[in-house]
Design a protein around this motif. Structure first.
Motif, PDB file in Angstrom:
ATOM      1  N   LEU A 130       0.859  -1.181   0.000  1.00  0.00           N
ATOM      2  CA  LEU A 130       0.000   0.000   0.000  1.00  0.00           C
ATOM      3  C   LEU A 130       0.897   1.233   0.000  1.00  0.00           C
ATOM      4  N   THR A 131       0.302   2.381  -0.337  1.00  0.00           N
ATOM      5  CA  THR A 131       1.058   3.634  -0.420  1.00  0.00           C
ATOM      6  C   THR A 131       0.527   4.629   0.599  1.00  0.00           C
ATOM      7  N   ILE A 132       1.437   5.296   1.304  1.00  0.00           N
ATOM      8  CA  ILE A 132       1.056   6.267   2.325  1.00  0.00           C
ATOM      9  C   ILE A 132       1.540   7.665   1.921  1.00  0.00           C
ATOM     10  N   ASP A 133       0.998   8.688   2.595  1.00  0.00           N
ATOM     11  CA  ASP A 133       1.238  10.075   2.169  1.00  0.00           C
ATOM     12  C   ASP A 133       2.399  10.769   2.873  1.00  0.00           C
ATOM     13  N   VAL A 134       3.389  10.034   3.326  1.00  0.00           N
ATOM     14  CA  VAL A 134       4.608  10.638   3.892  1.00  0.00           C
ATOM     15  C   VAL A 134       5.816  10.011   3.202  1.00  0.00           C
TER      16      VAL A 134
END
Length: 281
Positions: A130-134
């Motif tokens: 999954l991809t996170i915003d930091v």
């Protein structure tokens, strides 16, 4: 002869006028008035029936149109109610996820952490990454541990300026998701490796556990830090089952994950010791 004809015409006219005057003054019916009335009545019925049919049809159509419009309005309101219910349910789930992360942060007092939101998760790779915003702008680096809910869920494998990719412990990629772990029991502790995830039972599989170790159901499993990548004492889950492996050399332990595994909305990145949270600077 002309005088007689004139007198006859005059007498006939006088009689007709007298008859009409008498009928009008007395109000009595006679053949002429009855004929006139019957003709007028019949003519009225002939013209009024089609008009009544048309009026009734128009009224029926008007009622149908009004009913349709009311149904459309009701349907629209029902759809709005359903949409509102979905939004409320989604917000409740989101608030619950945020509360878990806040509770997790409180339990991680010995670590510097960075909270993040999941911004992308490919359905084809739902249990892989999954991809996170930091990202690097917030001090995130590769191999940092990532937690969600109450437990460890993966580690950072790719870092961009403002986003990062997380490899989940549920990944089927060989060796990539292995984590050194420690079982905390009343009689002591035992080390091993969380090497895979059983998608049928929804449990982690921990292997290479000392066959002499007294591991029981309910024992807590944490990171050991022996792998040199993931820091120690991060919660992984709870022992659910213990058995010997196929060769009879080590124990195999099934672990119920402590972290959120499917509906991951928010995560906590564990920063290495000595690093600061850039977002606070």
């Amino acid at each position: 002869m002309n005088n007689k004809k004139l007198i006859g015409i005059l007498l006939s006219t006088i009689m007709m006028v007298s008859l009409i005057a008498y009928t009008m003054t007395k109000g009595t019916n006679n053949i002429f008035t009855s004929a006139i009335n019957d003709t007028a009545s019949w003519t009225g019925r002939v013209f009024s029936e089609p008009v009544n049919v048309v009026v009734k049809f128009v009224n029926s159509v008007d009622k149908v149109i009004n009913t349709f419009e009311e149904n459309q309005q009701l349907k629209s309101k029902i759809d709005q109610v359903y949409e509102l219910q979905v939004r409320v349910a989604d917000l409740e789930a989101e608030n619950e996820a945020m509360r878990k992360e806040l509770k997790l942060n409180e339990s991680l007092g010995g670590f510097t952490v960075q909270n993040a939101t999941v911004i992308a998760r490919n359905p084809d790779q739902w249990m892989e990454t999954l991809t996170i915003d930091v990202g690097s702008s917030q001090g995130v680096k590769e191999n940092m541990a990532v937690m969600a809910g109450n437990g460890l869920v993966g580690r950072i494998i790719e870092v961009n300026a403002n986003s990062s990719k997380v490899l989940l412990l549920t990944s089927e990629k060989s060796n990539a998701g292995m984590v050194s772990a420690n079982i905390q029991s009343k009689s002591g502790s035992a080390n091993g490796i969380v090497s895979s995830y059983d998608r049928k039972t929804k449990r982690y599989i921990m292997t290479q556990v000392d066959p002499e170790a007294e591991v029981k159901e309910g024992d807590m499993v944490i990171t050991s830090g022996l792998g040199g990548i993931i820091p120690r004492t991060l919660l992984i889950g709870e022992v659910a089952n213990v058995r010997m492996d196929d060769y009879g050399l080590f124990q195999t332990v099934e672990i119920v994950p402590a972290g959120e595994m499917t509906d991951i909305r928010f995560v906590t990145v564990i920063m290495r010791e000595g690093q600061s949270d850039v977002s606070e600077n």
